[in-house]
Design an enzyme around this catalytic site. Sequence first.
Site: not given
Length: 339
Positions: A145, A170
Site C-alpha cells: 500500500s 494498517y
Amino acid sequence: MKEKVLITGVAGFIGFHLAKKLIQNGYEVIGLDNINDYYDSGLKYDRLEVLGISKDNALTLNCIAESGTYKDFKFIRMNLEDRKNLPELFAREKFNIVCNLAAQAGVRYSLENPEVYVDSNVVGFLNLLECCRHHKIRRLVYASSSSVYGQNKKVPFSTEDDVDHPISLYAATKKSNELMAYTYSHLYGFQTIGLRFFTVYGPWGRPDMAMFLFTDAISKGESIKVFNNGDLERDFTYVDDIVDGITSVIEKKIINNDEKYSLFNIGNSKPVKLLDFINQIEKELGKEAKKEMLPMQPGDVERTWADVSSLKEEFNYNPSTSIEEGVSKFVEWFKSYYN
C-alpha cells in the site's frame, strides 16, 4: 495445460476485477475470501454472483463452489489464518501462481480494531508464505500500500524511499508483509513481488472509500466530510489500469531472473486535488456537494504520488484512464446498482 492462479480477497473490489480478467485471459482461477463484515457483505456476494457463484454456494466455509458462469472459476470461503485448511487447499489444487489481495483494509478502522489487522494481514500472510514455501509456488504477487510512505515529503514516492515510519497500524502491517516476503524469498528461493497500490477507484468499489462516500452523500443531498479543509492530493488510479498492471506481473514468464524479491508502485502517477475530484463527481451527478470542512484525520497523509517508472520499464505498465472518464464510469455504475 492451463496455469492455475489463486486469488485471495476475490470478493473484494480489486480481486473481483482481476478474477474476471484472468479468466478471460485463459487462466484457471480459484478465488478465496472470508467475506467479513467490514463493509456491506451484500456487495461482496453480488460481485461473486457476477462471477457465477450464488450466495448459497458461497456461505459454507472451506467448501469449493463451482461457477455457473465460468468453467475455469471456483470459489472457496476461507480465512487466510486457517493453518489446517489453507495448506490442504494448496496440496489439493497445486497452484502455479498466487496473488494475495486479501487483507483487513482501511487506515482509520485500524485505529479502532488493531487486533483484526494483525490476524489477517500478518498471521494470515505468514500462513500464505508457508504454503507457498512448502508447495513450490513459482511466484507470489501481493498487495502492499502507498500508506507505507507515511508522511514522506519527497514526491513522487519511490520504492527507494525510507518507509520506516508508518503512521497507522494498517501501514505497519503492509510494511511487515514486505519484510516477510523478502525473508521468504531469500531463504526459500521463490519469487515475491509486492505492489504498492495508490487510491484505487471504479465500479464495484468499496463503500468506505472517498469515491463511494462522496457519490452516495451528494446524490442524497447529504453533506460530505472534507478533511484537512480540502488541502489534500491523491494519486487516484482507475481499477482497470490497476488490473492490467497486476495481470502483466502475473503473465510475464521471466522477471529479473536473479532477483527473487521486488517491489513496485502501482498508481496513476498524476495526483489530483481532492476538491477537483469532488467537483468531477458533482458534474456527473448534476448536484452540488454540501461540504463539511474538517481538520486532518489521525493516520492520514496530505499527498500521495506514485513513481511508476520501474513498473513501466519492467512490465510496460501504462495507466491511461483520465479522472474524468474514471469518475464517469463509477457514477454510471453507482446509479445503475443503487437505482
